[in-house]
Motif scaffolding. Structure first.
Motif, PDB file in Angstrom:
ATOM      1  N   ARG A 153     -47.886  31.566   8.503  1.00  0.00           N
ATOM      2  CA  ARG A 153     -48.263  32.862   7.941  1.00  0.00           C
ATOM      3  C   ARG A 153     -47.973  32.846   6.444  1.00  0.00           C
ATOM      4  NH1 ARG A 153     -43.259  33.742  10.387  1.00  0.00           N
ATOM      5  NH2 ARG A 153     -41.785  35.000   9.189  1.00  0.00           N
ATOM      6  N   LEU A 154     -48.634  33.744   5.728  1.00  0.00           N
ATOM      7  CA  LEU A 154     -48.368  33.866   4.291  1.00  0.00           C
ATOM      8  C   LEU A 154     -46.987  34.462   4.092  1.00  0.00           C
ATOM      9  CD1 LEU A 154     -51.826  35.211   3.066  1.00  0.00           C
ATOM     10  CD2 LEU A 154     -50.922  32.893   2.804  1.00  0.00           C
ATOM     11  N   ARG A 158     -50.867  30.007  14.818  1.00  0.00           N
ATOM     12  CA  ARG A 158     -50.013  31.207  14.767  1.00  0.00           C
ATOM     13  C   ARG A 158     -48.623  30.914  14.269  1.00  0.00           C
ATOM     14  NH1 ARG A 158     -51.296  33.308  20.702  1.00  0.00           N
ATOM     15  NH2 ARG A 158     -51.015  31.076  20.973  1.00  0.00           N
ATOM     16  N   HIS A 159     -48.271  29.630  14.129  1.00  0.00           N
ATOM     17  CA  HIS A 159     -46.951  29.257  13.607  1.00  0.00           C
ATOM     18  C   HIS A 159     -46.914  29.244  12.086  1.00  0.00           C
ATOM     19  CE1 HIS A 159     -45.927  27.166  17.646  1.00  0.00           C
ATOM     20  NE2 HIS A 159     -45.844  28.470  17.713  1.00  0.00           N
ATOM     21  N   LEU A 213     -46.324  29.750   2.019  1.00  0.00           N
ATOM     22  CA  LEU A 213     -46.464  29.859   3.466  1.00  0.00           C
ATOM     23  C   LEU A 213     -45.101  29.804   4.139  1.00  0.00           C
ATOM     24  CD1 LEU A 213     -49.374  27.389   4.319  1.00  0.00           C
ATOM     25  CD2 LEU A 213     -49.498  29.862   4.054  1.00  0.00           C
ATOM     26  N   THR A 272     -37.719  27.822  10.191  1.00  0.00           N
ATOM     27  CA  THR A 272     -38.834  28.376   9.433  1.00  0.00           C
ATOM     28  C   THR A 272     -38.784  27.803   8.030  1.00  0.00           C
ATOM     29  OG1 THR A 272     -38.776  30.419  10.728  1.00  0.00           O
ATOM     30  CG2 THR A 272     -39.949  30.483   8.623  1.00  0.00           C
ATOM     31  N   GLN A 286     -56.102  33.220  10.942  1.00  0.00           N
ATOM     32  CA  GLN A 286     -54.698  33.636  10.933  1.00  0.00           C
ATOM     33  C   GLN A 286     -54.253  34.048   9.529  1.00  0.00           C
ATOM     34  OE1 GLN A 286     -52.320  34.102  13.189  1.00  0.00           O
ATOM     35  NE2 GLN A 286     -50.508  34.104  11.900  1.00  0.00           N
ATOM     36  N   LEU A 287     -54.634  33.261   8.523  1.00  0.00           N
ATOM     37  CA  LEU A 287     -54.184  33.519   7.155  1.00  0.00           C
ATOM     38  C   LEU A 287     -55.135  34.416   6.367  1.00  0.00           C
ATOM     39  CD1 LEU A 287     -52.893  29.944   6.287  1.00  0.00           C
ATOM     40  CD2 LEU A 287     -51.582  31.906   7.124  1.00  0.00           C
TER      41      LEU A 287
END
Length: 149
Positions: free
Chosen positions: A146-147, A143-144, A108, A51, A95-96
């Protein structure tokens, strides 16, 4: 006399400062752009998976790809670029919860693998023999991303 001797050293040390040195370290477990670039250079074939945390400094969109860059100049040696298929634009914005242009200065979290890619310069559509390396995380699914908190 002492000031004259210290002045050149002081000027050199000030000129070498980079803006990433002023950013607080992220939460443990997240891979920073600098760490990603270093690891991808150490193992160009496999790269590094995990990540990644990055503050978006630049958003570029071509006909085929969306690029979210950790540096204003995506060619910078410590830049990490997140690359998505342009068809993912709507899914990414959903998503975001933000349009792409509002991602600048947002942190992110991105799941994937960072790899070193060779980017060839071309002239009239032909490789010029000149190139640079860019570290990219290619993402197939919005979907991989995100904030970050």
């Amino acid at each position: 006399m002492r000031v004259a001797l210290l002045l050149p050293a002081l000027l050199l040390s000030v000129g070498c400062a980079h803006r990433t040195a002023m950013i607080a370290p992220p939460t443990a477990g997240w891979i920073t752009p600098v760490e990603a670039v270093q690891a991808a250079n150490d193992d160009p074939k496999r790269g590094i998976s995990g990540t990644f945390v990055l503050t978006v400094q630049n958003v570029d969109q071509t006909e085929h790809r969306i690029y979210l860059n950790s540096e204003r100049d995506y060619r910078h040696q410590v830049a990490l670029s997140v690359s998505l298929d342009a068809a993912q634009a709507e899914a990414l914005q959903a998503q975001l919860g933000l349009p792409l242009e509002r991602l600048v200065n947002r942190r992110l979290l991105v799941q994937g693998t960072a790899r070193r890619n060779t980017i060839q310069f071309t002239h009239d559509g032909q490789p010029s023999g000149k190139y640079y390396f860019q570290t990219q995380v290619r993402v197939d699914d919005a979907r991989h991303l995100r904030l970050a908190p």
